[in-house]
Design a protein around this motif. Structure first.
Motif, PDB file in Angstrom:
ATOM      1  N   GLY A 119     142.078  19.828  52.760  1.00 43.23           N
ATOM      2  CA  GLY A 119     141.230  20.591  52.204  1.00 43.23           C
ATOM      3  C   GLY A 119     139.885  20.615  53.356  1.00 43.23           C
ATOM      4  O   GLY A 119     139.410  21.661  53.474  1.00 43.23           O
ATOM      5  N   THR A 120     139.372  19.725  54.109  1.00 44.53           N
ATOM      6  CA  THR A 120     138.523  19.903  55.253  1.00 44.53           C
ATOM      7  C   THR A 120     138.924  20.851  56.153  1.00 44.53           C
ATOM      8  O   THR A 120     138.155  21.541  56.641  1.00 44.53           O
ATOM      9  N   CYS A 121     140.068  20.558  56.405  1.00 40.58           N
ATOM     10  CA  CYS A 121     140.830  21.858  57.526  1.00 40.58           C
ATOM     11  C   CYS A 121     140.596  23.154  57.141  1.00 40.58           C
ATOM     12  O   CYS A 121     140.097  24.187  57.777  1.00 40.58           O
ATOM     13  N   THR A 122     140.796  23.495  55.722  1.00 40.40           N
ATOM     14  CA  THR A 122     140.633  24.699  55.442  1.00 40.40           C
ATOM     15  C   THR A 122     139.192  25.136  55.453  1.00 40.40           C
ATOM     16  O   THR A 122     138.876  26.308  55.661  1.00 40.40           O
ATOM     17  N   PHE A 123     138.358  24.387  55.104  1.00 45.09           N
ATOM     18  CA  PHE A 123     136.845  24.407  54.983  1.00 45.09           C
ATOM     19  C   PHE A 123     136.551  24.953  56.688  1.00 45.09           C
ATOM     20  O   PHE A 123     135.902  25.759  56.772  1.00 45.09           O
ATOM     21  N   PHE A 124     137.013  24.053  57.660  1.00 44.71           N
ATOM     22  CA  PHE A 124     136.570  24.554  58.999  1.00 44.71           C
ATOM     23  C   PHE A 124     137.068  25.802  59.253  1.00 44.71           C
ATOM     24  O   PHE A 124     136.661  26.572  60.178  1.00 44.71           O
ATOM     25  N   LEU A 125     138.468  26.066  59.021  1.00 46.30           N
ATOM     26  CA  LEU A 125     139.120  27.413  59.512  1.00 46.30           C
ATOM     27  C   LEU A 125     138.208  28.403  58.809  1.00 46.30           C
ATOM     28  O   LEU A 125     137.944  29.712  59.473  1.00 46.30           O
ATOM     29  N   ARG A 126     137.819  28.388  57.423  1.00 39.09           N
ATOM     30  CA  ARG A 126     136.958  29.315  56.964  1.00 39.09           C
ATOM     31  C   ARG A 126     135.565  29.612  57.610  1.00 39.09           C
ATOM     32  O   ARG A 126     135.156  30.577  57.815  1.00 39.09           O
ATOM     33  N   SER A 127     135.127  28.587  57.810  1.00 44.67           N
ATOM     34  CA  SER A 127     133.701  28.465  58.702  1.00 44.67           C
ATOM     35  C   SER A 127     133.925  29.078  60.194  1.00 44.67           C
ATOM     36  O   SER A 127     132.960  29.938  60.637  1.00 44.67           O
ATOM     37  N   LYS A 128     134.965  28.726  60.770  1.00 49.41           N
ATOM     38  CA  LYS A 128     134.977  29.391  62.043  1.00 49.41           C
ATOM     39  C   LYS A 128     135.423  30.917  61.829  1.00 49.41           C
ATOM     40  O   LYS A 128     134.922  31.775  62.563  1.00 49.41           O
ATOM     41  N   LYS A 129     136.241  31.552  60.767  1.00 51.74           N
ATOM     42  CA  LYS A 129     136.284  32.844  60.696  1.00 51.74           C
ATOM     43  C   LYS A 129     135.138  33.707  60.080  1.00 51.74           C
ATOM     44  O   LYS A 129     134.526  34.821  60.750  1.00 51.74           O
ATOM     45  N   ILE A 130     134.220  32.982  59.253  1.00 52.64           N
ATOM     46  CA  ILE A 130     132.998  33.686  58.935  1.00 52.64           C
ATOM     47  C   ILE A 130     132.058  33.725  60.028  1.00 52.64           C
ATOM     48  O   ILE A 130     131.437  34.760  60.144  1.00 52.64           O
ATOM     49  N   SER A 131     131.757  32.712  61.060  1.00 51.21           N
ATOM     50  CA  SER A 131     131.022  32.823  62.103  1.00 51.21           C
ATOM     51  C   SER A 131     131.345  34.029  62.962  1.00 51.21           C
ATOM     52  O   SER A 131     130.585  34.389  63.912  1.00 51.21           O
ATOM     53  N   ARG A 132     132.815  34.666  62.980  1.00 49.85           N
ATOM     54  CA  ARG A 132     132.924  35.557  63.943  1.00 49.85           C
ATOM     55  C   ARG A 132     132.411  37.031  63.186  1.00 49.85           C
ATOM     56  O   ARG A 132     132.649  38.024  63.852  1.00 49.85           O
ATOM     57  N   VAL A 133     131.789  36.904  62.015  1.00 51.75           N
ATOM     58  CA  VAL A 133     131.541  38.200  61.132  1.00 51.75           C
ATOM     59  C   VAL A 133     130.152  38.249  61.505  1.00 51.75           C
ATOM     60  O   VAL A 133     129.285  37.594  60.881  1.00 51.75           O
ATOM     61  N   PRO A 134     129.588  39.409  62.214  1.00 54.58           N
ATOM     62  CA  PRO A 134     128.164  39.358  62.307  1.00 54.58           C
ATOM     63  C   PRO A 134     127.382  39.345  61.204  1.00 54.58           C
ATOM     64  O   PRO A 134     127.517  40.136  60.237  1.00 54.58           O
ATOM     65  N   GLY A 135     126.155  38.475  60.861  1.00 58.72           N
ATOM     66  CA  GLY A 135     125.342  38.509  59.633  1.00 58.72           C
ATOM     67  C   GLY A 135     126.122  37.671  58.530  1.00 58.72           C
ATOM     68  O   GLY A 135     125.159  37.386  57.625  1.00 58.72           O
ATOM     69  N   GLN A 136     127.227  37.508  58.648  1.00 54.60           N
ATOM     70  CA  GLN A 136     127.746  36.863  57.364  1.00 54.60           C
ATOM     71  C   GLN A 136     127.272  35.750  57.165  1.00 54.60           C
ATOM     72  O   GLN A 136     127.219  35.228  56.032  1.00 54.60           O
ATOM     73  N   GLU A 137     127.133  34.708  58.104  1.00 50.55           N
ATOM     74  CA  GLU A 137     126.649  33.367  57.847  1.00 50.55           C
ATOM     75  C   GLU A 137     125.277  33.121  57.746  1.00 50.55           C
ATOM     76  O   GLU A 137     124.737  32.143  56.983  1.00 50.55           O
ATOM     77  N   ALA A 138     124.401  34.400  57.807  1.00 45.76           N
ATOM     78  CA  ALA A 138     123.049  34.350  57.766  1.00 45.76           C
ATOM     79  C   ALA A 138     122.637  33.914  56.347  1.00 45.76           C
ATOM     80  O   ALA A 138     121.744  33.278  56.126  1.00 45.76           O
ATOM     81  N   ALA A 139     123.385  34.350  55.242  1.00 49.77           N
ATOM     82  CA  ALA A 139     123.172  34.073  53.783  1.00 49.77           C
ATOM     83  C   ALA A 139     123.168  32.531  53.524  1.00 49.77           C
ATOM     84  O   ALA A 139     122.377  32.290  52.692  1.00 49.77           O
ATOM     85  N   CYS A 141     140.285  27.053  49.416  1.00 51.18           N
ATOM     86  CA  CYS A 141     139.587  26.143  50.079  1.00 51.18           C
ATOM     87  C   CYS A 141     139.212  25.042  49.298  1.00 51.18           C
ATOM     88  O   CYS A 141     139.443  23.720  49.410  1.00 51.18           O
ATOM     89  N   SER A 142     138.430  25.482  48.222  1.00 52.08           N
ATOM     90  CA  SER A 142     137.710  24.165  47.464  1.00 52.08           C
ATOM     91  C   SER A 142     139.058  23.812  46.586  1.00 52.08           C
ATOM     92  O   SER A 142     138.697  22.370  46.351  1.00 52.08           O
ATOM     93  N   LEU A 143     139.865  24.223  46.005  1.00 52.41           N
ATOM     94  CA  LEU A 143     140.918  23.582  45.402  1.00 52.41           C
ATOM     95  C   LEU A 143     141.538  22.814  46.087  1.00 52.41           C
ATOM     96  O   LEU A 143     141.871  21.363  45.340  1.00 52.41           O
ATOM     97  N   VAL A 144     142.038  22.923  47.311  1.00 51.47           N
ATOM     98  CA  VAL A 144     142.801  21.871  48.004  1.00 51.47           C
ATOM     99  C   VAL A 144     141.950  20.799  48.117  1.00 51.47           C
ATOM    100  O   VAL A 144     142.253  19.570  48.040  1.00 51.47           O
ATOM    101  N   PHE A 145     140.529  20.820  48.617  1.00 52.00           N
ATOM    102  CA  PHE A 145     139.845  19.827  48.898  1.00 52.00           C
ATOM    103  C   PHE A 145     139.660  18.926  47.539  1.00 52.00           C
ATOM    104  O   PHE A 145     139.664  17.704  47.408  1.00 52.00           O
ATOM    105  N   HIS A 146     139.091  19.733  46.368  1.00 53.28           N
ATOM    106  CA  HIS A 146     139.034  18.938  45.032  1.00 53.28           C
ATOM    107  C   HIS A 146     139.969  18.210  44.600  1.00 53.28           C
ATOM    108  O   HIS A 146     140.046  17.250  44.071  1.00 53.28           O
ATOM    109  N   PHE A 147     141.394  18.809  44.920  1.00 51.95           N
ATOM    110  CA  PHE A 147     142.521  17.989  44.536  1.00 51.95           C
ATOM    111  C   PHE A 147     142.428  16.462  45.029  1.00 51.95           C
ATOM    112  O   PHE A 147     142.819  15.537  44.617  1.00 51.95           O
TER     113      PHE A 147
END
Length: 412
Positions: A392-412, A232-238
């Motif tokens: 790249g922003t779209c990849t970050f949104f998709l990653r955020s949406k996926k992580i939010s479905r995993v209980p406790g993962q976003e809490a960090a 995700c970061s690579l696409v955005f950084h490019f």
């Protein structure tokens, strides 16, 4: 494993903030003006592109060997301070540019590139050190405070530099650049001092394991969370890096900005960041770092589009104020996102691998931007850069949406 006491953590947060203040006061006398100085001496588009591309290329040479070396040390503080010092010492070498009999621009370009040899190692070492010096639950507050106060001090330095450039005669500009770069080195000495005041836990447990190169890559590719973050970061950084030389060219050659205008634009950008760090800290605490990162990336993606429709420097001021707000979010969330994605064991190696990947992009992306500029025009180049940033922003949104479905993962 031993841990820092509450008083030691507060001590580290204090000196981390001071370190950020001294660092940005020195850097703001150098980095905003290198491209402008080069163009004033007749730099070509290629040379302007190399000012952005050569440092990460040099960093690639130093990154992995430096990371293996740093990771095997129990104490990260001293070696980090040493590499910060050697990186900032290049400010003095850059100040020697006007004293050369010929090839001033190439000397400036090459020294600016070589400066990143110790700089890239210092960056990786510092990231590994600070991850242990400030616990994860304190980072949003600690780095919001560091960025807010350092931005304010950096703004003051940049604004003062611009006002000085406004009254300096043209035949004295080279001398003024020399003075600024030497003053920046003085700030760098205080930066190193403040870093050395921080405390760390030094024990065999903090020492990196002696992985070979093959086992290192196997360990890296086995960490799915880390790999996804890197992609995700690579696409955005490019897309981010494509526009770096384009912004300087657009400001100076298209809209006629001088040193004073460059400082004003930097100040406005910094003001936008300064007033928004509290907002981003609240977003991180309420919605999590991953969601905040996606929102900040979307804001940064707007910058090339703003530039492409700006017909005056005054319009750029508004654009930079808005983009400064987004960059503040990136400053807080991208580094935290990286630390969340890397395992504690061999942290320095993972950070180095990520940084090398971003450096590969930083070598190629600015030259791609220049190639599009030379083939078509700067507006098309800016629009392409903005489009890649949005991807790249779209990849970050998709990653955020996926992580939010995993209980406790976003809490960090």
């Amino acid at each position: 494993m031993a841990s820092l006491s509450r008083s030691e953590i507060l001590h580290n947060i204090k000196f981390n903030t001071l370190n950020g203040i001294f660092a940005i006061m020195g850097m703001n006398l150098v980095t905003p003006f290198i491209s402008v100085w080069a163009m004033g001496m007749g730099a070509t588009n290629l040379q302007i592109g190399l000012i952005s591309s050569l440092p990460p290329l040099i960093g690639l040479v130093a990154m992995l060997p430096g990371a293996f070396f740093v990771d095997r040390l129990a104490s990260k503080r001293n070696i980090t301070g040493a590499f910060i010092f050697f990186h900032r010492l290049f400010f003095v070498l850059l100040a020697l540019t006007p004293l050369l009999p010929a090839h001033h621009v190439w000397y400036l370009v090459i020294m600016n590139g070589l400066m990143n040899f110790p700089g890239s190692i210092a960056n990786v070492a510092w990231q590994s050190f600070i991850a242990g010096a400030i616990p994860a639950q304190e980072r949003a507050h600690a780095f919001a405070q560091r960025h807010r106060l350092s931005s304010l001090c950096g703004l003051a330095v940049t604004f003062l530099a611009g006002q000085i450039f406004r009254v300096v005669p043209g035949d004295r500009l080279n001398t003024m650049y020399q003075i600024f770069f030497l003053v920046a080195f003085v700030f760098a000495l205080t930066e190193v001092w403040s870093h050395m005041q921080m405390r760390e836990i030094v024990s065999p447990e903090t020492k990196g394991s002696k992985l070979g190169v093959l086992r290192t890559f196997q360990a890296i590719f086995s960490e799915r969370t880390f790999i996804v973050f890197c992609a995700c970061s690579l696409v955005f950084h490019f897309g981010w890096q494509m526009a770096w030389p384009l912004f300087s060219i657009y400001q100076v050659r298209i809209l006629g900005a001088n040193e004073t205008w460059i400082s004003i634009i930097s100040v406005v950008n910094g003001l936008g960041a300064f007033i928004s760090y509290g907002f981003w800290r609240r977003i991180i605490e309420k919605r999590g770092n991953h969601f905040a990162l996606a929102i900040a990336a979307m804001g940064v993606s707007s910058s090339p589009f703003f530039y492409s429709i700006s017909s005056s420097l005054y319009q750029l001021l508004l654009a930079n104020a808005l983009v400064g707000i987004a960059v503040a979010g990136i400053n807080l969330t991208l580094f935290n996102g990286l630390l969340d994605a890397v395992p504690e064991q061999n942290r320095t190696i993972f950070i180095a691998a990520y940084t090398m990947l971003i450096n590969v992009s930083a070598v190629i992306a600015p030259m791609v931007g220049i190639a599009i500029l030379d083939r078509w025009n700067i507006v098309i180049a800016l629009l392409v850069a903005g489009g890649v940033r949005l991807l790249g922003t779209c990849t970050f949104f998709l990653r955020s949406k996926k992580i939010s479905r995993v209980p406790g993962q976003e809490a960090a």
